[in-house]
Design an enzyme around this catalytic site. Structure first.
Site, PDB file in Angstrom:
ATOM      1  N   CYS A 325       0.821  -1.215   0.000  1.00  0.00           N
ATOM      2  CA  CYS A 325       0.000   0.000   0.000  1.00  0.00           C
ATOM      3  C   CYS A 325       0.851   1.259   0.000  1.00  0.00           C
ATOM      4  O   CYS A 325       0.433   2.306  -0.500  1.00  0.00           O
ATOM      5  CB  CYS A 325      -0.965  -0.003   1.174  1.00  0.00           C
ATOM      6  N   HIS A 757      -1.192   0.339   7.412  1.00  0.00           N
ATOM      7  CA  HIS A 757      -1.752   0.463   6.071  1.00  0.00           C
ATOM      8  C   HIS A 757      -1.687   1.920   5.635  1.00  0.00           C
ATOM      9  O   HIS A 757      -1.779   2.838   6.459  1.00  0.00           O
ATOM     10  CB  HIS A 757      -3.203  -0.018   6.098  1.00  0.00           C
TER      11      HIS A 757
END
Length: 795
Positions: A325, A757
Site C-alpha cells: 500500500c 496500512h
C-alpha cells in the site's frame, strides 16, 4: 495447419533459463483474466495484451502465440468447507494477514494457439499440432512465472513479527519451591483488580497484569514492575497456553521468546499444558485489534461513510501485493502531477527493449497508462456476482519487482515507510532520465543552511538540493492540552478497556508551528570557528532558497521513545488549504554580514575511542556518523555516543564524512570520502569526476556511479562556488512565490512504519478522491489532519 508451418523454426520451448511471463503483459496490465486474455509469444515467452500482439508481430516477425483465458467460477460452500481465517498478523496480502483477494471461486481455463497476421486460432490440445508446438505449449504452461517467483522470494525475505528466539533463561530457569499451585480459572492480578491480560511469573508463580498499551488499554504495568523488583525474567500470558505453546516474555531480553521447557515449568505450579485451551488473545492479535479499534483506521479509511465508487481515467485502483500500500499510495500521488503524466503516458511504444520487464522507462509508462487510461477502471457488470468478475484495478507486480530489485527493504513484502519509498523513486528517476526531462524536477528545491559564530558574529552559508521538506512536530505547541489531559485521565479510569474511537482526543498542533520549528535557530555546541580558531557556540538556521512547483511535506511522526522503542506520534495537525512559505525564503549572504575565513591548514589531531566507534557501526550506523558521535561526546562512552546518534539522525549531514575542527578542504566544505573516490576511480574515471559525482550524491558510491552515467554532459564542467565558499552542482531549480495549495496527502494507519496500512487522498476537479488500494471513491470526510505526507502545488 498450413498457417503454422512457415513459423515452426521460430517456435521454442523454455527448457533453459528463459523466463516465461504468462501472468501479466509486459506493456500493459492485461492478464489471463481480462476480457481478451493474455497472449504468450512462443519465441520470446513475453506476455502480451491483445492491443500489443499485432504491433509486436510487426516489430519482431514472431507470429505464434499461446492464448490463455481464465474465467472465475463460484465454488459452492458445503458443511465441509473450511471456515474463514481470522488474521493473525498486522499485514495485508501475506500468510496470516488480511487477504482482500480471498474469494470462494475456481478458474476455468481455455488455451489455444493463435497465428498472425490472420489471427488463426488452433484449439489446444490438438492431435494435429506439430511436436515442437506441443512441446513449447506444454513447457510454457508448466513453467513458473518469474513474477510469482519474485513474490515467493519477497515472502521468504519478509519478517512477519512472529519469529521468536529461545530465551537464554529457558534451560536453567530458577523456580522457587514455594508450594504454589495455580488454579485453572479465576485469575486476578495480585496488585489490582484486573482479570485480563495477566502474566504468570515462571520463577515464583506470581500473577500480575501486563503493560499499558498506547491507547490506554492493557494492564497497569504490575508484571514489569515486579520484574524490576525481583529480577525474575520469564512470564507466560495466562489464557494463551495450549499444547502448541504460549506467549512467553523475557523482561531481561525485552522480547517475546520461546521456552522449549514450558510444559515442565508450568507443571512446577500444577499446570497441565495439555489440558488447557486458549481463552485470551495473543499479543499479535491484540496489536491487530488495537490498531483497528484505535479510531485512526476508521477515520482515515472513512469507514461508516457511504463512499461513491469512481471509475474511468484517473480513477484506477492498485491491488495490494502484500503490504504494498505504501507503493500504491505514492505512485497514485505522483501520477496526479502533470510532469509525470506527460513524461510517462503514451498511446504506443516506439521500440521493444531487449528485456521490456526490466526497462524502467517502459514500466513507468505502462504504469502511467494503466492508472490514467481508464482501461482497468470499469464499473462491475450488473446482475453478475462481483466475486466472479475480473478484479478491479491493476496489479503492479512487474513494476514492484523492478523498483525493489536489490533493495534490502523494498524487495520484500514487509511494510515500508512511504516517505523513504518516495525518495527511493526519486533516486531511480535520477538514474534513468540520463540527460532527458526528469519529472522529479518539479519537486527539487534548494536549501540554504546558515551558521553564525556567536563570538565573532561571522557567518557561513551552504546549499544543498532536496526533494522533500521534513518538518519537526513541536508537541509543546499543542493547542488543546487541557482536553488531552482529561482524556488521558479517562483512559486511566477505564482500567485497560478500549474506548470508543469517537471519544479519542488527540493533541492538536497547527502546521504553522511545525514550519516555525523548522526555521527556528538551533544552537550548535563545540562549533569550530575559523574566526577565533577555536570552539564556541554557533547559531544555525535553515531556509529555502527556491520554491518548487510541487512541495512534498513530510511530518516527522515516527520517533524514538525514551525506551529506545520506535513509536508514532498520534496527533492531529491543523493543515491549511493554502500555505504561505514566503517567510522562510533564504536570500544568501546579506549586506553587513561577514563570512567566516577559510583555512587551509592541516586537520586538527583528534583521538577517537575506536572501540566505541566499532560498537556503533556494529549496530548498523554509518561509520562517519559514528566518528562524529564519539568526537562530539568527548569519548565519554557508548551510551552518550548513542544518545548523540539518536538526536542527530535527521541531520542533513548525518552521513557525510567526519571533518576534524580546523580542517578546510580546498574545494569548500564538501569532503569526499577517499575510499569512495578510490572505488569510482577504479572504474576508469578521473579524480575530479569522482569527486563531482560523490558531491552530488552525498558520498554514496552506488549513486555516484549512477550519477556519472546519467550526467555525462556535466562531468567535465566546473562546479560553481557560492557565498561562504561552498561548491554546489551547476544545476537549475524551478522557482516562484512561496504560496501553495493542498492537492494530495498520504495517510498511515498503525503504530509504526513496519506495520499498518497506507491510503491517499487526491483532489481532482475540485473534489477529494480516496485511493485505498484497488478501491477508488469520492471522499466525504478527507482526514487531512491525520496524514503523514502532504503534496502542495505552487500557486
Amino acid at each position: 495447419m498450413e498457417d503454422l508451418m512457415p513459423h515452426l523454426a521460430k517456435i521454442k520451448a523454455p527448457f533453459g533459463q528463459e523466463k516465461v511471463y504468462k501472468e501479466e503483459c509486459a506493456f500493459s496490465f492485461d492478464n489471463p483474466e481480462t476480457e481478451t486474455g493474455l497472449y504468450v509469444c512462443m519465441s520470446t515467452f513475453l506476455g502480451l495484451g491483445k492491443k500489443y500482439v499485432e504491433w509486436f508481430y510487426n516489430k519482431t516477425g514472431n507470429a505464434v502465440f499461446l492464448h490463455i483465458r481464465r474465467i472465475r467460477k463460484e465454488i459452492e460452500k458445503t458443511s465441509e468447507s473450511p471456515p474463514e481465517k481470522k488474521p493473525t498478523k498486522l499485514a495485508i496480502g501475506v500468510e496470516g494477514g488480511f487477504n482482500p483477494d480471498e474469494k470462494q471461486f475456481e478458474f476455468e481455463e481455455t488455451i489455444s494457439i493463435v497465428i498472425l497476421p490472420k489471427w488463426k486460432v488452433i484449439p489446444y490440445p490438438s492431435p494435429e499440432l506439430p511436436d515442437i508446438a506441443k512441446i513449447s505449449a506444454e513447457a510454457i504452461m508448466g513453467a513458473e512465472d518469474p513474477l510469482k517467483a519474485a513474490e515467493a522470494a519477497a515472502m521468504a525475505n519478509t519478517w512477519e513479527g512472529e519469529e521468536r528466539k529461545v530465551s537464554k533463561y529457558a534451560d536453567n530457569l530458577k523456580q522457587l519451591d514455594n508450594g504454589r499451585k495455580i488454579p485453572p480459572t479465576g485469575w486476578k492480578c495480585e496488585m489490582c483488580d484486573l482479570t485480563a491480560n495477566l502474566w504468570l511469573n515462571l520463577t515464583d508463580g506470581s500473577i500480575l497484569c501486563g503493560r499499558r498499551f498506547f491507547d490506554g488499554s492493557g494492564g497497569n504495568n504490575h508484571a514489569v514492575e515486579y520484574y524490576k523488583k525481583t529480577g525474575y525474567p520469564l512470564a507466560v500470558k495466562l489464557g494463551t497456553i495450549t499444547p502448541e505453546g504460549a506467549d512467553v516474555y523475557s523482561y531481561d531480553e525485552d522480547d517475546m521468546v520461546l521456552d522449549p521447557h514450558l510444559d515442565k515449568h508450568l507443571a512446577h505450579f500444577g499446570i497441565n499444558i495439555r489440558a488447557l485451551e486458549k481463552t485470551e488473545k495473543t499479543m499479535m492479535e491484540l496489536e491487530i485489534d488495537i490498531n483497528q479499534k484505535v479510531g485512526e483506521w476508521d477515520v482515515i479509511q472513512e469507514a461508516g461513510s457511504k463512499l461513491c465508487p469512481l471509475y474511468g481515467p484517473g480513477h484506477t485502483g492498485m491491488r495490494n501485493l502484500g503490504n504494498s500500500c505504501y507503493l500504491n499510495s505514492t505512485m497514485q500521488v505522483l501520477f496526479s502531477i502533470p510532469d509525470f503524466e506527460k513524461r510517462y503516458t503514451t498511446s504506443s511504444f516506439e521500440s521493444i527493449p531487449n528485456d521490456p520487464t526490466s526497462d524502467f522507462t517502459l514500466q513507468m509508462t505502462k504504469l502511467g497508462n494503466g492508472l490514467l487510461s481508464g482501461d482497468y477502471s470499469k464499473p462491475p457488470v450488473e446482475g453478475v456476482d462481483e466475486r466472479l468478475q475480473p478484479p478491479s484495478g491493476i496489479r503492479p507486480q512487474m513494476f514492484k519487482t523492478l523498483v525493489g530489485k536489490g533493495h534490502p527493504e523494498f524487495s520484500t513484502k514487509r511494510q515500508q515507510d512511504a516517505q523513504e519509498f518516495f525518495l527511493h523513486i526519486i533516486n531511480i528517476l535520477e538514474k534513468n532520465t540520463r540527460g532527458t526531462v526528469n519529472p522529479a524536477d518539479c519537486f527539487k528545491f534548494q536549501v540554504e543552511d546558515r551558521v553564525q559564530c556567536t563570538q565573532s558574529n561571522k557567518v557561513k552559508y551552504a546549499s544543498r538540493s532536496e526533494y522533500c521538506l521534513s518538518l519537526p512536530i513541536p508537541m509543546e505547541a499543542t493547542t488543546n492540552k487541557d482536553e488531552v489531559a482529561m482524556f488521558e485521565a479517562k483512559k486511566l479510569e477505564a482500567q485497560g478497556k478500549i474506548l470508543d474511537p469517537k471519544e479519542i482526543v488527540r493533541p492538536k498542533i497547527p502546521m504553522s508551528t511545525c514550519i516555525e520549528s523548522f526555521a527556528a535557530f538551533e544552537t550548535v555546541e563545540d562549533f569550530y570557528s575559523s574566526a577565533i580558531k577555536g570552539k564556541t557556540l554557533a547559531k544555525k538556521s535553515t531556509r529555502l532558497s527556491t520554491f518548487p512547483d510541487y512541495l512534498m511535506v513530510h511530518l516527522k511522526k515516527f520517533t524514538i521513545g525514551d525506551d529506545w522503542v520506535p513509536k508514532k506520534l498520534d496527533i492531529s495537525v491543523d493543515v491549511p488549504d493554502n500555505l504561505d512559505l514566503s517567510s522562510i525564503r533564504g536570500r544568501g549572504l546579506q549586506s553587513g554580514e561577514e563570512e567566516l575565513p577559510q583555512e587551509a591548514e592541516a586537520p586538527q589531531e583528534v583521538q577517537l575511542d575506536e572501540s566505541v566507534v566499532f560498537q556503533l557501526v556494529e549496530m548498523g550506523f554509518p561509520m562517519e556518523a559514528c566518528k562524529k558521535a564519539v568526537f562530539n561526546t568527548n569519548n565519554s562512552g557508548l551510551e552518550s555516543a548513542m544518545n548523540w546518534v539518536m538526536e542527530h539522525m535527521e541531520d542533513p549531514d548525518f552521513n557525510s564524512p567526519f571533518v576534524p575542527p580546523g580542517s578546510k578542504p580546498k574545494s569548500g566544505s564538501f569532503v569526499p570520502s577517499e575510499e569512495g573516490v578510490a572505488m569510482v576511480m577504479a572504474m576508469g574515471f578521473s579524480r575530479d569526476q569522482a569527486v563531482k559525482a560523490l558531491k552530488n550524491t552525498d558520498n554514496n558510491v552506488e549513486r555516484a556511479v549512477d550519477w556519472i552515467f546519467s550526467h555525462t554532459d556535466e562531468l567535465d564542467t566546473p562546479m560553481e562556488t557560492e557565498a561562504g565558499g561552498d561548491t554546489v552542482p551547476n544545476t537549475t531549480y524551478r522557482d516562484g512565490e512561496g504560496k501553495y495549495k493542498l492537492v494530495a496527502f498520504i495517510s498511515h494507519m498503525g503504530t509504526s512504519t513496519m506495520v499498518g496500512h497506507y491510503v491517499c487522498h487526491i483532489k481532482k476537479e475540485g473534489r477529494w478522491v480516496i485511493y485505498n488500494d484497488e478501491k477508488v471513491a469520492l471522499s466525504e470526510h478527507p482526514p487531512r489532519d491525520l496524514a503523514y505526507l502532504y503534496l502542495y502545488q505552487r500557486l
